[in-house]
Design an enzyme around this catalytic site. Structure first.
Site, PDB file in Angstrom:
ATOM      1  N   ASP A 171       4.356   4.400  -0.628  1.00  0.00           N
ATOM      2  CA  ASP A 171       4.885   3.045   0.194  1.00  0.00           C
ATOM      3  C   ASP A 171       4.075   4.585   1.585  1.00  0.00           C
ATOM      4  O   ASP A 171       2.976   5.503   1.251  1.00  0.00           O
ATOM      5  CB  ASP A 171       6.266   3.225   0.896  1.00  0.00           C
ATOM      6  CG  ASP A 171       7.178   2.365   1.350  1.00  0.00           C
ATOM      7  OD1 ASP A 171       6.896   1.466   1.603  1.00  0.00           O
ATOM      8  OD2 ASP A 171       7.334   3.183   3.291  1.00  0.00           O
ATOM      9  N   LYS A 183      13.341   0.119  -8.715  1.00  0.00           N
ATOM     10  CA  LYS A 183      11.988   0.089  -8.709  1.00  0.00           C
ATOM     11  C   LYS A 183      11.770  -0.336  -7.384  1.00  0.00           C
ATOM     12  O   LYS A 183      12.385  -1.343  -6.418  1.00  0.00           O
ATOM     13  CB  LYS A 183      11.358  -1.546  -9.175  1.00  0.00           C
ATOM     14  CG  LYS A 183      10.364  -1.489  -8.725  1.00  0.00           C
ATOM     15  CD  LYS A 183       9.672  -1.340  -9.898  1.00  0.00           C
ATOM     16  CE  LYS A 183       8.100  -0.727  -9.587  1.00  0.00           C
ATOM     17  NZ  LYS A 183       7.651   0.207  -9.429  1.00  0.00           N
ATOM     18  N   LYS A 227      14.934   3.603  -3.237  1.00  0.00           N
ATOM     19  CA  LYS A 227      13.481   3.651  -2.644  1.00  0.00           C
ATOM     20  C   LYS A 227      13.893   5.449  -2.261  1.00  0.00           C
ATOM     21  O   LYS A 227      14.637   5.637  -2.418  1.00  0.00           O
ATOM     22  CB  LYS A 227      14.287   3.307  -1.107  1.00  0.00           C
ATOM     23  CG  LYS A 227      12.492   3.338  -0.375  1.00  0.00           C
ATOM     24  CD  LYS A 227      12.079   2.037  -0.818  1.00  0.00           C
ATOM     25  CE  LYS A 227      10.151   2.163   0.380  1.00  0.00           C
ATOM     26  NZ  LYS A 227       9.892   1.207  -0.218  1.00  0.00           N
ATOM     27  N   SER A 245       3.530  -4.392  -8.657  1.00  0.00           N
ATOM     28  CA  SER A 245       3.870  -3.633 -10.087  1.00  0.00           C
ATOM     29  C   SER A 245       4.524  -3.591 -10.997  1.00  0.00           C
ATOM     30  O   SER A 245       4.688  -3.287 -11.904  1.00  0.00           O
ATOM     31  CB  SER A 245       4.738  -2.560  -8.525  1.00  0.00           C
ATOM     32  OG  SER A 245       4.680  -1.518  -7.813  1.00  0.00           O
ATOM     33  N   ASN A 300      -2.906   0.355   3.664  1.00  0.00           N
ATOM     34  CA  ASN A 300      -2.993   0.296   2.758  1.00  0.00           C
ATOM     35  C   ASN A 300      -2.400  -1.739   3.053  1.00  0.00           C
ATOM     36  O   ASN A 300      -3.632  -2.949   2.742  1.00  0.00           O
ATOM     37  CB  ASN A 300      -1.954   0.063   1.789  1.00  0.00           C
ATOM     38  CG  ASN A 300      -2.286  -0.792   0.592  1.00  0.00           C
ATOM     39  OD1 ASN A 300      -1.175  -1.594   0.788  1.00  0.00           O
ATOM     40  ND2 ASN A 300      -2.615  -1.040  -0.441  1.00  0.00           N
ATOM     41  N   THR A 314      -0.046  -6.045  -1.611  1.00  0.00           N
ATOM     42  CA  THR A 314       1.037  -6.947  -0.747  1.00  0.00           C
ATOM     43  C   THR A 314       0.432  -7.718   0.708  1.00  0.00           C
ATOM     44  O   THR A 314       0.641  -8.361   0.593  1.00  0.00           O
ATOM     45  CB  THR A 314       2.374  -4.771  -0.095  1.00  0.00           C
ATOM     46  OG1 THR A 314       2.101  -4.273  -0.830  1.00  0.00           O
ATOM     47  CG2 THR A 314       2.750  -5.694   1.265  1.00  0.00           C
ATOM     48  N   LYS A 319      14.197  -8.057  -2.238  1.00  0.00           N
ATOM     49  CA  LYS A 319      12.972  -8.381  -2.505  1.00  0.00           C
ATOM     50  C   LYS A 319      12.707  -8.423  -3.208  1.00  0.00           C
ATOM     51  O   LYS A 319      12.112  -8.934  -4.391  1.00  0.00           O
ATOM     52  CB  LYS A 319      12.390  -6.919  -1.980  1.00  0.00           C
ATOM     53  CG  LYS A 319      11.050  -7.394  -1.917  1.00  0.00           C
ATOM     54  CD  LYS A 319      10.039  -6.517  -1.194  1.00  0.00           C
ATOM     55  CE  LYS A 319      10.560  -5.821  -0.083  1.00  0.00           C
ATOM     56  NZ  LYS A 319       9.405  -4.495   0.285  1.00  0.00           N
TER      57      LYS A 319
HETATM   58  P1  NDP Z   1      -0.176   3.320   4.987  1.00  0.00           P
HETATM   59  O1  NDP Z   1       0.924   4.864   4.266  1.00  0.00           O
HETATM   60  O2  NDP Z   1      -1.125   2.648   4.081  1.00  0.00           O
HETATM   61  O3  NDP Z   1      -0.369   2.870   6.088  1.00  0.00           O
HETATM   62  C1  NDP Z   1       0.807   2.835   7.661  1.00  0.00           C
HETATM   63  C2  NDP Z   1       0.435   2.318   8.699  1.00  0.00           C
HETATM   64  O4  NDP Z   1       1.037   2.003   9.484  1.00  0.00           O
HETATM   65  C3  NDP Z   1      -0.824   3.472   9.449  1.00  0.00           C
HETATM   66  O5  NDP Z   1      -1.995   3.090  10.049  1.00  0.00           O
HETATM   67  C4  NDP Z   1       0.575   4.476  10.501  1.00  0.00           C
HETATM   68  O6  NDP Z   1      -0.566   5.145  11.044  1.00  0.00           O
HETATM   69  C5  NDP Z   1       0.909   3.003  10.652  1.00  0.00           C
HETATM   70  N1  NDP Z   1       2.657   3.332  11.199  1.00  0.00           N
HETATM   71  C6  NDP Z   1       3.482   4.124  10.411  1.00  0.00           C
HETATM   72  N2  NDP Z   1       4.094   4.306  10.933  1.00  0.00           N
HETATM   73  C7  NDP Z   1       4.484   4.190  12.239  1.00  0.00           C
HETATM   74  C8  NDP Z   1       5.157   4.294  13.247  1.00  0.00           C
HETATM   75  N3  NDP Z   1       5.967   5.177  13.282  1.00  0.00           N
HETATM   76  N4  NDP Z   1       4.592   3.343  14.475  1.00  0.00           N
HETATM   77  C9  NDP Z   1       2.696   3.590  14.839  1.00  0.00           C
HETATM   78  N5  NDP Z   1       2.238   3.672  13.075  1.00  0.00           N
HETATM   79  C10 NDP Z   1       2.576   3.703  12.161  1.00  0.00           C
HETATM   80  O7  NDP Z   1       1.169   1.949   4.692  1.00  0.00           O
HETATM   81  P2  NDP Z   1       1.711   0.918   3.661  1.00  0.00           P
HETATM   82  O8  NDP Z   1       0.102   0.485   4.504  1.00  0.00           O
HETATM   83  O9  NDP Z   1       1.331   0.572   2.644  1.00  0.00           O
HETATM   84  O10 NDP Z   1       2.659  -0.159   4.823  1.00  0.00           O
HETATM   85  C11 NDP Z   1       3.043  -0.831   5.752  1.00  0.00           C
HETATM   86  C12 NDP Z   1       4.572  -1.158   5.892  1.00  0.00           C
HETATM   87  O11 NDP Z   1       4.358  -2.061   4.913  1.00  0.00           O
HETATM   88  C13 NDP Z   1       5.222  -0.139   5.372  1.00  0.00           C
HETATM   89  O12 NDP Z   1       6.671  -0.461   5.935  1.00  0.00           O
HETATM   90  C14 NDP Z   1       5.866  -0.565   4.096  1.00  0.00           C
HETATM   91  O13 NDP Z   1       7.375  -0.181   3.748  1.00  0.00           O
HETATM   92  C15 NDP Z   1       5.622  -1.971   4.206  1.00  0.00           C
HETATM   93  N6  NDP Z   1       5.266  -2.092   2.509  1.00  0.00           N
HETATM   94  C16 NDP Z   1       4.193  -1.365   1.784  1.00  0.00           C
HETATM   95  C17 NDP Z   1       4.077  -1.876   0.722  1.00  0.00           C
HETATM   96  C18 NDP Z   1       2.612  -1.319  -0.135  1.00  0.00           C
HETATM   97  O14 NDP Z   1       3.036  -2.423  -1.592  1.00  0.00           O
HETATM   98  N7  NDP Z   1       2.677  -0.546  -0.081  1.00  0.00           N
HETATM   99  C19 NDP Z   1       5.019  -3.079   0.027  1.00  0.00           C
HETATM  100  C20 NDP Z   1       6.071  -3.752   0.309  1.00  0.00           C
HETATM  101  C21 NDP Z   1       6.218  -3.434   2.440  1.00  0.00           C
HETATM  102  P3  NDP Z   1      -0.973   6.723  11.212  1.00  0.00           P
HETATM  103  O15 NDP Z   1      -1.781   6.960  10.486  1.00  0.00           O
HETATM  104  O16 NDP Z   1      -0.787   6.785  12.388  1.00  0.00           O
HETATM  105  O17 NDP Z   1       0.621   7.445  10.349  1.00  0.00           O
END
Ligand code: NDP
Length: 445
Positions: free
Chosen positions: A165, A89, A125, A377, A239, A208, A113
């Site tokens: 993600d 998962k 992943k 999830s 998100n 999250t 986790k």
């Molecule tokens: P989204 O794609 O919804 O949002 C990601 C955000 O982070 C965007 O604002 C994006 O900006 C920014 N971002 C991504 N890469 C970079 C970078 N290299 N430098 C600066 N800003 C960056 O993703 P999520 O919100 O789902 O995920 C965010 C984090 O949370 C990740 O680390 C993910 O692994 C972690 N996570 C997510 C979960 C989930 O349920 N969604 C669960 C657990 C952890 P831009 O639009 O410019 O790319």
């Protein structure tokens, strides 16, 4: 050399050129050393050598056609890391930086986790170096269909259940699910994060972010404090960031920043529910850049910068890995920040972690603080298996209880191993023991 260093040396040699993976393995192995010393069975069973090697790694070609009729080729991955305690998962990430190193680090983290959530889920992943930014809906759909045309044979509701993600939200999960259903001729819970009217769970989108805030509440309780009136710096605007701010607002805190890969906005009056709703429409529907928030509401915009220089009580990194350097950590601490709850995976680099631990601030590492997403999830999978849907309140209560349990488990383990409040050590050991014991029970797997 000791056992941990020997294992790390093998990992480095065998995974040359994979710095993120090596970083994640180093952090876990160094912090679980007391458990390895205390329990001979893990040494005899060579659990460390086994747990750092993914059970299976899939890499495949993803050809698709863009709107101009040009042929494009991306690379797809699924790292099925560990299935000792349940089906694989973990999320799918679509981002141009995606490579084996990043997905192996994320898959490795996911193993511990998922173990912490108390639910029966193994760790995996996957994803692709495909960049959904600037692509039309039709292009994203064609890409997702091609990606699933290979992935479908490796996944299944009792085998491997991917989720979203970075770059994979409700739209992408929809296209992926549709293609899976056509190929397998079966309507099953093979993905989570599904739409509400076709098998999704209430609260999954929020989980999250809400979970990272619930985790912060638990950390604050150990010092008799609450989130009421706390100034909070949040990175990202996707998100996790969005629902972190929604929950912070509900609990009377004041979130003042949002960011994307181009820069961050600082709204010193606080990102109210109304402004957040506008930002969510900007990011999720219009798919614009966060700078537009500053133009709309007269907030400050800092191009090419991260928000860690803004004075705050609490920080919620919610964008990506290694977004808080040692220097950023020092700035946060100098400005009085005393709580960090990681919504993102591995957002703080090793120097930063060292400083947070040395200063004994309330520090919730990602694999504990952001586990609410995968936990919910897991709840979506349970609802699919039982063919029923729980109410919003019911899922939220279960999520809240799980976050309380994860904190308690990590905290109690930190006490048991002589470092009360070191949740890096507590979460890693607690997550590890359950998986390692299951591996020993199952023979040489
Ligand atoms: P989204 O794609 O919804 O949002 C990601 C955000 O982070 C965007 O604002 C994006 O900006 C920014 N971002 C991504 N890469 C970079 C970078 N290299 N430098 C600066 N800003 C960056 O993703 P999520 O919100 O789902 O995920 C965010 C984090 O949370 C990740 O680390 C993910 O692994 C972690 N996570 C997510 C979960 C989930 O349920 N969604 C669960 C657990 C952890 P831009 O639009 O410019 O790319």
């Amino acid at each position: 050399m000791g056992l941990i260093q020997d294992t790390l040396e093998t990992v480095r040699r065998r995974n040359a050129g994979e710095p993120e993976f090596f970083q994640a393995v180093t952090e876990v192995l160094e912090s679980i050393e007391p458990a390895i010393q205390r329990h001979k069975k893990y040494r005899d069973g060579r659990i460390l050598d086994r747990i750092v090697e993914p059970e299976r790694q899939l890499i495949f070609r993803v050809p698709w056609q863009d709107d101009k009729g040009q042929i494009q080729v991306n690379r797809g991955f699924r790292i099925q890391f560990n299935s000792a305690i349940g089906p694989y998962k973990g999320g799918l990430r679509f981002h141009p930086t995606v490579c084996a190193s990043i997905l192996k680090f994320l898959g490795f983290e996911q193993v511990f986790k998922n173990s912490l959530t108390t639910l029966p889920m193994g760790g995996a992943k996957g994803g692709s170096d495909f960049d959904p930014k600037g692509k039309s809906d039709a292009e994203v759909m064609r890409f997702c269909q091609s990606f699933m045309t290979e992935l479908f044979r490796h996944i299944g509701p009792d085998t491997d259940v991917p989720a979203g993600d970075i770059g994979v939200g409700g739209r992408e999960i929809g296209f992926l699910f549709g293609q899976y259903k056509r190929l397998v001729n079966e309507f099953s819970g093979v993905l989570t994060g599904k739409g509400l009217n076709w098998g999704g769970s209430l609260i999954r989108p929020e989980a999250t972010g809400y979970g990272a805030v619930y985790f912060a509440q638990e950390m604050l309780k150990t010092r008799g404090q609450t989130l009421q009136g706390k100034v909070c710096v949040v990175s990202g605007s996707g998100n996790v960031a969005q629902y972190t701010i929604e929950k912070l607002n509900q609990l009377g805190a004041k979130a003042v920043t949002l960011s994307d890969s181009n820069g961050f906005i600082y709204d010193k009056d606080g990102i109210s529910d109304e402004k957040l709703a506008w930002a969510m429409d900007l990011k999720n529907v219009r798919r614009g850049r966060i700078k537009e928030y500053a133009d709309k509401f007269g907030a400050e915009y800092y191009a090419g910068k991260r928000p860690w220089g803004i004075e705050c009580d609490c920080a919620f990194p919610s964008a990506t890995q290694n977004e808080i350097s040692g220097e950023d950590a020092k700035t946060l601490l100098d400005n009085g920040c005393f709580l960090v709850s990681e919504g993102a995976n591995m957002p703080t680099d090793p120097e930063g972690i060292e400083q947070f631990l040395a200063k004994k601030i309330l520090y919730g590492p990602g694999k504990a603080a952001n586990a609410g997403g995968v936990a919910t999830s897991g709840l979506e999978m349970s609802q699919n298996s039982m063919r029923l849907s729980w109410t919003r309140e019911e899922v939220d209560q279960r999520l809240h209880r799980i976050m309380i349990t994860i904190h308690k488990n990590a905290y109690d383990t930190s006490v048991e191993y002589g470092q009360p409040g070191n949740l890096v050590m507590g979460a890693n050991i607690a997550g590890f023991i359950k998986v390692a014991d299951a591996m020993l029970d199952q023979g040489l797997v």
